[in-house]
Design an enzyme around this catalytic site. Structure first.
Site, PDB file in Angstrom:
ATOM      1  N   GLU A 119      42.727  35.253  61.846  1.00  0.00           N
ATOM      2  CA  GLU A 119      43.816  34.129  63.439  1.00  0.00           C
ATOM      3  C   GLU A 119      43.761  34.938  64.650  1.00  0.00           C
ATOM      4  O   GLU A 119      43.324  34.557  65.841  1.00  0.00           O
ATOM      5  CB  GLU A 119      45.143  32.889  62.780  1.00  0.00           C
ATOM      6  CG  GLU A 119      44.871  31.630  64.211  1.00  0.00           C
ATOM      7  CD  GLU A 119      46.427  30.681  63.528  1.00  0.00           C
ATOM      8  OE1 GLU A 119      47.029  30.667  64.257  1.00  0.00           O
ATOM      9  OE2 GLU A 119      46.542  31.132  62.742  1.00  0.00           O
ATOM     10  N   LYS A 177      26.279  57.519  74.255  1.00  0.00           N
ATOM     11  CA  LYS A 177      27.163  57.800  74.282  1.00  0.00           C
ATOM     12  C   LYS A 177      27.562  55.923  73.095  1.00  0.00           C
ATOM     13  O   LYS A 177      27.012  55.092  73.628  1.00  0.00           O
ATOM     14  CB  LYS A 177      28.209  57.058  75.685  1.00  0.00           C
ATOM     15  CG  LYS A 177      29.466  57.024  75.753  1.00  0.00           C
ATOM     16  CD  LYS A 177      29.787  56.985  77.207  1.00  0.00           C
ATOM     17  CE  LYS A 177      31.474  56.713  77.190  1.00  0.00           C
ATOM     18  NZ  LYS A 177      31.908  54.874  77.484  1.00  0.00           N
TER      19      LYS A 177
HETATM   20  S1  IVH Z   1      33.313  63.528  74.792  1.00  0.00           S
HETATM   21  C1  IVH Z   1      37.315  64.247  77.684  1.00  0.00           C
HETATM   22  N1  IVH Z   1      31.340  62.403  73.903  1.00  0.00           N
HETATM   23  O1  IVH Z   1      33.674  58.128  74.770  1.00  0.00           O
HETATM   24  C2  IVH Z   1      35.631  64.176  76.328  1.00  0.00           C
HETATM   25  N2  IVH Z   1      32.492  61.094  74.136  1.00  0.00           N
HETATM   26  O2  IVH Z   1      35.195  57.326  78.032  1.00  0.00           O
HETATM   27  C3  IVH Z   1      35.290  62.659  75.460  1.00  0.00           C
HETATM   28  N3  IVH Z   1      32.290  58.689  73.593  1.00  0.00           N
HETATM   29  O3  IVH Z   1      36.628  58.352  74.332  1.00  0.00           O
HETATM   30  C4  IVH Z   1      34.670  62.580  74.757  1.00  0.00           C
HETATM   31  N4  IVH Z   1      30.176  59.396  73.021  1.00  0.00           N
HETATM   32  O4  IVH Z   1      35.515  57.240  72.773  1.00  0.00           O
HETATM   33  C5  IVH Z   1      32.127  62.322  73.949  1.00  0.00           C
HETATM   34  N5  IVH Z   1      28.430  61.902  72.802  1.00  0.00           N
HETATM   35  C6  IVH Z   1      30.651  62.213  73.751  1.00  0.00           C
HETATM   36  C7  IVH Z   1      30.844  60.219  73.162  1.00  0.00           C
HETATM   37  C8  IVH Z   1      32.393  59.863  73.911  1.00  0.00           C
HETATM   38  C9  IVH Z   1      31.073  58.296  73.262  1.00  0.00           C
HETATM   39  C10 IVH Z   1      33.194  58.347  74.159  1.00  0.00           C
HETATM   40  C11 IVH Z   1      34.385  58.666  73.650  1.00  0.00           C
HETATM   41  C12 IVH Z   1      35.295  58.293  74.414  1.00  0.00           C
HETATM   42  C13 IVH Z   1      34.660  58.143  75.432  1.00  0.00           C
HETATM   43  C14 IVH Z   1      34.735  58.480  76.920  1.00  0.00           C
END
Ligand code: IVH
Length: 676
Positions: free
Chosen positions: A36, A119
């Site tokens: 829920e 990402k």
């Molecule tokens: S580097 C300060 N590498 O994106 C560096 N982040 O907004 C941050 N994320 O909280 C991490 N893929 O959850 C990095 N190849 C990647 C990533 C990545 C996804 C996410 C991660 C982070 C957010 C940043």
């Protein structure tokens, strides 16, 4: 629903969530079960995705990571977990690079090497390894302090528990993303709005055994604290991660120059539907660790990295099939069943194709790779087909010439107003002879604007239809309640409620009765006009007998299209049967006569332009209630022309020539003794 109502409903849900959180986290006395709880969160996120104007600091979309929970111990990150600043287009990237080069005090020709990493749209985690052993795992939390979710993380197969490699640092925080694959999300889609939510929800289970049931994945991409490391570049680090036994993103690349970043971006955006997890952009990191150190951080994000985001309102998918839906008036609406994609947090698996002409114009085919748009309240639709991806053996889509439900011919009608053939193809059978149309007609009959039978929704219509309990609207008033009581999901009370709501609606206004029959081109306004003219239900039924339908042409607003539709309706034996039986069952109230001696008596009115805060229909009925008459053209017979926003120039000019009084909306309101 209007904006205020939507907002009110949204804030109510937020308030409910705040209260649930308080009981769960602070008082450790949950008010509802997880299902829920997730449901209300999902509802909030869906509302936000649908309406841009909804925001709240308390929304689950605003709270990064998990809310500090009593279930998990809070632990400080040795090195904070930062976030990334965003870029949306080439211009943003050019500016970003310029700033970096300036900061490094280099010439504009200086070439920067980037590690470009898709990402992943999941939840970040920091895994501390001591002497090769997975010692502790933290969530991001607020970036400074995370929650100790070690036991839950231990259940994830992608997380190595022991690393024997000689070159593995004696102490290191390996950071990466926890996510769920799209195929696994399929099984959880009723509980969560999107895969990211599903991953987050699974990670925060109180009992690790519950986390274990969900196939979470981990991809590593950076590090936090490290006691000693000889690696010099990000791409080298990624290769090492893989050697040490971590999964890395197979689409990572090392790239120089903005032009090449753009090429890679377009390619990945186009192919992202082939990747089996959600990505929402590409992260660019300056490849050299030395440069990263020199660049350092700005506020909450590193200067050495930026996220190049994908558009939040469209995505690429593949058409799996084209379904034909049949509406109440027989319109055949093609709907593309697409491979589910996450567009701005909402998982989309259907896109409307509008009508046959639209399919022909865009040459849309099954198996095509397409760009799907989902913006605001609009139903997702297809913007374009990627012809380069079309298979050689692909075949043009043939629109059915026979109704898929009843097998009748399908036709395109000639539209009297546009003097063109309709874009919509329709089933030629009249109403109840076509199963799909009949179901839709009954749904219309019970709907809000029609009989508005409480608790008798679309799902119940479908269920009762499948059980052969209803075939025509009158069957609703002869249901076997004893039988319903024994059916799954029903009980004494719910049946009593249903019985009561049906009974209550036996007393109905004449206009609602006409509208509920779902006669094509007879919407609520026309139903009102007809009811006012005919006054009693008997006169409506007699229309067929006395061939009086043509007389309705005298009503302002009723034209040939409506007359032809009424004639067609009354020619059908089933329709006659429906009207006759309903008349016997129901108490249809006579139309309410408008006062004859109201303040606007003997005066004629006409509207042009958009009115503020009141619909045309309501404005007209306000005039009629006060004994005024509405006319449809500017002539000497007109007393007042009421103008709203953007009035038709010609009408205003003719009115001036004929010396007709022109009233602004506020002036008209004054005339009615109302203030706007
Ligand atoms: S580097 C300060 N590498 O994106 C560096 N982040 O907004 C941050 N994320 O909280 C991490 N893929 O959850 C990095 N190849 C990647 C990533 C990545 C996804 C996410 C991660 C982070 C957010 C940043």
């Amino acid at each position: 629903m209007d904006k205020t109502k939507i907002k009110k409903n949204y804030l109510k849900k937020i308030q409910k969530l705040v209260n649930l959180n308080k009981h769960y986290y602070d008082l450790s006395k949950p008010l509802v079960d997880d299902k829920e709880y997730d449901q209300i969160k999902k509802e909030i996120l869906l509302l936000e995705a649908k309406h841009d104007f909804l925001h709240s600091e308390e929304s689950p979309s605003k709270k990064v990571g998990f809310k500090p929970s009593k279930n998990f111990k809070k632990v400080q990150h040795k090195v904070p977990m930062l976030s990334l600043s965003n870029a949306f287009d080439e211009k943003d990237l050019i500016n970003y690079e310029k700033k970096i080069i300036n900061f490094l005090n280099e010439k504009s020709s200086y070439e920067i090497e980037y590690s470009a990493e898709p990402k992943i749209d999941g939840i970040s985690a920091s895994l501390t390894y001591k002497r090769g052993e997975f010692a502790m795992g933290l969530s991001r939390g607020d970036g400074k302090e995370g929650e100790d979710i070690t036991q839950n993380l231990r259940t994830i197969n992608d997380i190595p528990k022991n690393i024997l490699a000689k070159d593995f640092p004696t102490e290191i925080d390996i950071r990466g993303e926890i996510f769920i694959q799209n195929k696994d999300f399929e099984k959880l889609k009723d509980k969560f709005a999107n895969p990211r939510n599903a991953a987050s929800g699974s990670l925060r289970q109180k009992n690790p055994d519950d986390t274990k049931k969900i196939p979470l994945k981990f991809i590593a991409y950076t590090y936090g604290y490290v006691n000693e490391m000889k690696i010099k570049k990000q791409d080298e680090y990624l290769r090492k991660l893989s050697e040490w036994g971590f999964k890395i993103n197979p689409f990572n690349k090392t790239i120089k120059g903005i032009k090449n970043l753009m090429i890679n971006y377009s390619e990945i955006e186009k192919n992202r539907n082939e990747i089996n997890f959600d990505i929402d952009g590409i992260v660019y990191k300056i490849n050299s660790f030395d440069l990263q150190k020199r660049l350092g951080n700005v506020a909450n994000s590193p200067r050495w990295a930026i996220a190049h985001k994908f558009s939040a309102n469209n995505g690429v998918s593949t058409i799996l099939n084209i379904d034909i839906q049949i509406g109440r008036t027989g319109a055949l609406t093609p709907v593309a069943k697409i491979k589910p994609i996450n567009i701005g947090g909402v998982v989309v698996s259907n896109a409307t194709l509008h009508n046959e002409d639209e399919i022909i114009r865009k040459d849309i085919r099954v198996s095509d790779v397409v760009v799907v748009e989902r913006a605001g309240d609009v139903i997702p639709h297809i913007i374009e087909v990627d012809l380069k991806k079309r298979k050689k053996d692909s075949q043009k889509y043939v629109f059915p010439t026979k109704c898929p439900s009843c097998g009748s011919e399908t036709i395109k009608e000639y539209n009297l107003t546009t003097k063109k053939k309709d874009a919509v193809r329709r089933c030629s059978s009249e109403g109840y002879d076509c199963e799909k149309m009949a179901i839709e007609k009954i749904k219309h009959f019970v709907s809000k604007e029609a009989f508005n039978i409480d608790g008798f929704g679309k799902k119940i219509v479908e269920n009762f239809w499948d059980l052969k309990m209803i075939r025509l609207p009158q069957d609703i008033f002869n249901l076997d309640f004893k039988k319903i009581e024994e059916m799954d999901g029903w009980g004494k009370q719910s049946v009593a409620n249903l019985r009561y709501s049906i009974e209550e609606k036996k007393n109905i206004s004449f206009e609602r009765f006409i509208y509920s029959l779902g006669i094509r081109h007879i919407g609520f306004e026309n139903a009102k006009l007809i009811s006012k003219t005919l006054k009693k239900a008997e006169n409506f039924i007699n229309l067929s007998k006395d061939k009086k339908i043509n007389e309705l042409l005298n009503i302002d607003g009723i034209g040939e299209t409506q007359i032809n539709s009424l004639k067609k309706f009354f020619l059908n034996q089933t329709n006659l049967k429906v009207v006759n039986s309903l008349q016997k069952i129901l108490k249809i109230n006579n139309a309410i006569e408008n006062k004859k001696d109201g303040i606007l008596s003997n005066k004629t009115f006409m509207f042009t332009g958009k009115l503020q805060g009141i619909s045309r229909a309501e404005a007209k009925s306000l005039i009629e209630k006060n004994s005024g008459t509405i006319v449809s053209n500017v002539s000497k017979k007109l007393d007042y022309l009421i103008i709203g926003e953007k009035p038709t120039k010609r009408k205003v000019e003719t009115a001036k020539e004929l010396k007709i009084k022109i009233l602004k909306q506020a002036e008209w309101f004054n005339l009615l003794n109302k203030t706007s």
